[in-house]
Design an enzyme around this catalytic site. Structure first.
Site, PDB file in Angstrom:
ATOM      1  N   ARG A  24      28.177  33.226 -30.602  1.00 20.15           N
ATOM      2  CA  ARG A  24      27.952  33.865 -31.908  1.00 20.15           C
ATOM      3  C   ARG A  24      27.805  35.382 -31.774  1.00 20.15           C
ATOM      4  O   ARG A  24      26.954  36.012 -32.408  1.00 20.15           O
ATOM      5  CB  ARG A  24      26.741  33.251 -32.612  1.00 20.15           C
ATOM      6  N   HIS A 709      20.593  35.165 -51.557  1.00 21.55           N
ATOM      7  CA  HIS A 709      21.623  35.491 -50.579  1.00 21.55           C
ATOM      8  C   HIS A 709      21.907  36.988 -50.521  1.00 21.55           C
ATOM      9  O   HIS A 709      22.895  37.415 -49.934  1.00 21.55           O
ATOM     10  CB  HIS A 709      22.912  34.719 -50.880  1.00 21.55           C
TER      11      HIS A 709
END
Length: 772
Positions: A24, A709
């Site tokens: 990642r 978000h």
């Protein structure tokens, strides 16, 4: 070209590859950039290295034509918005000041400017940023990203094919910009958009592209005659261009239906079609229109969305049938491999028997290459691969892991009454109000609170043996005490424990259910830098022992206010896992529902009066074709009710959904028969509240007033305004006040400020209500 020569010319390709890197690296670089720890140059260098490694990995595996343009810092639809210059006016100054910061402002917002709306990419768990368009939108070409990434691949000595979101799908995914009439149809901008695509195509050809792929998954959905005419016009016009590469129009996720003859007859050089699952009908439909004489067919015969090994012999049979239908047949996965983890061989803790059934992106690439080799050279060239594949398939079919007679007997014994509450809502709600004694506009959160670095360190320490279970649980208790104390001081009415012990809302439960397994490295992008590790549902599902009761009971002992028990619903367990493909989804959903029913009943027996069973994936799993939806919604809503219908009338059942288009499933939301539903609404300005009102939804609802978000903190006035808008659709006695979603990904400072403003907004609006 004859079928024999078409087979000999067969090549392997894919449409896209996981972006994040083996560890990642992209997530860490981007989040480091946001925090000021990583420079723009360092971020770009990391991204370039990841792209280079991905392309080389594909080439080394035997892929003959690698994709470019599939890489993204956040979202490929947002990249398309940048490519066509459709920057919202509120973000334009930020983009002009700094392209990278402006890009992330569109994705995440800033304290002063809201982000683009986010919703699900078709029926996947990937989220895209919704383009905002209006009659005044001016498109301008910016092909820098696409040209730059193509040149990178060519410099590596690779054959490369740029992949772009097609113009029709881009407009079908868009919505009217703020202030634009709601009935504005972005597709009316097609003739304005096509010259921009023409310019990008010309730039790519000048940079060395022989082929460019235009993705049109929007055409696998039910489309009106006007929309189909727009697709025909788009590809007639693009096909007529003289200064362009060869065009490969790609569809995936379902069958093309009425759009297939339009694309088959379009003046383009190739089509890429999905031949897996529901899209298998494309084979007969392609034959019915006479195939693709003189054109290239890229056949998606390896499922790009699941993690099970391919049936190579079956795929070769499909490919053999396709050989007579096109001038050239190439082999691919059914869609971008973005939707699966990177490499199954990294999973050292998975049972070796199960591991041989699994194929992640790297293994699926190998399957594509094997099939292309077998098609081009004959099955004698892949004898070993076919034998290993047959053995793996047989192992799965005969394994006792996949079948539990007790689970199957219980599922078969379910009666209709098991999925119905004992009293109708009107009687239940009176009992619940008397029991809970909540004010008008009660405030709550969705479930999770910030997962701090300390919590992640504690879990790592437990796994590594640096602390024992008792030490770990003391840290969790301390976190819960802080969360409860904060909620009480802030004035929230219904509390949550914050879920500090949970790694993920699906994985946490999957790890405690039989028939499920978790991965260590199976990360998949959900949105932006949010990556999840979907569990694998490999066998029959049951619950050996209570999963949440101990922690929920502990939390309730800390407060006199109601504390919600928090569970993940059966449909979401399926949607956010990799589900077995050897039985109907409805059968698996019923097994999960029965396991959750046991948990719900145990929570109630332990004194929990409010139980939330989240179903954020109900809409995302909705089949893309209307003809397939009734059957899905029947088993999906039954599974939820089966989970929740064993409780007393005065136990309040909540559910939650987020980041999807809810308008076409309002009846299904009604059919869930939950007492309270909370939904995403902040970015869409309470659209879902209006949809519920138009349907006549009779129960309680909490359309979100805080977009979690985005890092921005909504003011109390902003939340109050949204709440007032909600009150125009939902009466005060049925309206809750809550964020859009869980707070796991947020930091504590913004969480504290946002929830304090949320409670202040509720108090303000409550004071404005007429006295009863």
């Amino acid at each position: 070209m004859t079928a024999k020569s078409a087979a000999a010319a067969a090549r392997a390709t894919v449409y896209g590859y996981p972006r994040q890197g083996p560890n990642r690296e992209l997530k860490k670089a981007i989040e480091g950039y946001w925090k000021g720890r990583v420079t723009a140059d360092a971020l770009q260098a990391t991204a370039a290295e990841l792209r280079r490694n991905n392309r080389q990995r594909l080439a080394d595996a035997g892929v003959h034509e690698v994709p470019t343009g599939d890489f993204s810092y956040y979202d490929h639809v947002l990249d398309t918005t940048v490519m066509v210059g459709a920057i919202p006016e509120r973000h334009r100054s930020a983009v002009e000041a700094d392209a990278t910061d402006g890009y992330f402002a569109m994705a995440r917002g800033t304290q002063d400017v809201g982000p683009l709306e986010m919703t699900k990419w078709f029926d996947t768990n990937y989220h895209y940023l919704v383009p905002e368009l209006g009659p005044d939108t001016v498109f301008t070409a910016d092909s820098g990203k696409q040209v730059g990434e193509l040149k990178e691949a060519l410099a590596q000595g690779l054959t490369a094919r740029p992949v772009l979101v097609g113009p029709v799908t881009y407009l079908l995914l868009a919505k009217p910009a703020p202030g634009v009439p709601a009935d504005f149809e972005p597709l009316t901008l097609l003739d304005r958009l096509l010259p921009v695509y023409a310019e990008v195509l010309a730039d790519l050809r000048a940079a060395g592209a022989e082929w460019v792929q235009l993705d049109e998954p929007g055409l696998v959905q039910d489309r009106t005659p006007a929309e189909l005419n727009a697709a025909e016009r788009a590809y007639r016009n693009l096909g007529a261009l003289t200064d362009r590469p060869k065009l490969l129009v790609a569809s995936y996720f379902d069958r093309l239906g009425d759009a297939l003859p339009i694309l088959a007859q379009a003046p383009v050089e190739g089509l890429a079609l999905d031949f897996t699952d529901a899209a298998a009908a494309n084979l007969d439909a392609l034959a019915a229109v006479g195939g693709l004489p003189g054109k290239r067919l890229v056949a998606g015969v390896v499922n790009g969305r699941n993690i099970w090994i391919n049936d190579l012999q079956k795929s070769l049979s499909t490919l053999g049938t396709l050989l007579g239908l096109a001038d050239r047949v190439d082999v691919a996965a059914s869609c971008s491999l973005l939707h699966v983890p990177l490499d199954a061989s990294a999973e050292k803790d998975v049972d070796p028997q199960i591991l041989r059934w699994l194929a992640f992106a790297q293994q699926k690439t190998a399957e594509v290459v094997t099939l292309a080799k077998g098609l081009a050279q004959g099955t004698d060239a892949i004898t070993g691969e076919l034998a290993a594949n047959r053995a793996g398939l047989a192992s799965r079919t005969s394994s006792p892991i996949t079948r539990d007679p007790a689970v199957r007997s219980r599922a078969e014994a379910v009666m209709d009454a098991d999925a119905r509450r004992s009293q109708p809502y009107a009687e239940r709600t009176a009992a619940q109000r008397a029991h809970l004694r909540l004010p008008l506009l009660p405030t709550t959160t969705i479930g999770s609170f910030p997962q701090t670095g300390e919590l992640r360190t504690a879990r790592a320490d437990l796994r590594a043996g640096r602390i024992d279970t008792a030490g770990y649980e003391e840290r969790i208790k301390a976190e819960i005490q802080e969360v409860i104390s904060f909620q009480e001081k802030t004035g929230l009415d219904v509390l949550v424990h914050g879920e500090p012990e949970r790694n993920d809302m699906v994985q946490y439960f999957a790890e405690q259910l039989t028939g499920c397994l978790a991965t260590q490295h199976g990360w998949v992008q959900s949105y932006g830098t949010r990556y999840v590790r979907p569990p694998i549902l490999a066998g029959d599902i049951s619950r050996p022992e209570p999963m949440t009761v101990r922690w929920t009971s502990y939390v309730q002992s800390l407060s006199d206010r109601p504390v919600k028990g928090m569970l993940t619903g059966p449909v979401t367990m399926l949607a956010w896992s990799f589900v077995r493909d050897d039985q109907p989804l409805g059968d698996t959903a019923r097994q999960v529902a029965l396991a959750l029913r046991d948990e719900v009943n145990d929570l109630e027996a332990a004194g929990t009066s409010v139980i939330q069973v989240d179903e954020p994936a109900l809409r995302e799993t909705l089949p893309l074709r209307a003809a397939d939806r009734d059957a899905y919604l029947a088993w999906a809503t039954e599974a939820f009710r089966l989970s929740t219908s064993g409780v007393r009338p005065d136990t309040q059942i909540h559910t939650h959904m987020c980041y999807a288009e809810f308008g076409d499933i309002v009846q299904a939301i009604d059919d869930l028969d939950a007492d309270v539903i909370s939904l995403e609404a902040a970015r869409s300005h309470m659209q879902v509240a209006r949809e519920l009102a138009a349907h006549g939804y009779p129960r309680e609802a909490g359309p979100g007033v805080y977009d979690i978000h985005s890092p921005r903190v909504p003011s109390a006035d902003e939340a109050a305004d949204l709440l007032r808008t909600g009150l125009k659709a939902i009466p005060a006695e049925r309206l809750w006040v809550n964020p859009d979603c869980g707070l796991k990904t947020r930091a504590w400072p913004e969480t504290r400020a946002s929830l304090e403003n949320l409670v202040a907004a509720a108090r303000t609006v409550r004071s404005e209500l007429p006295a009863s």
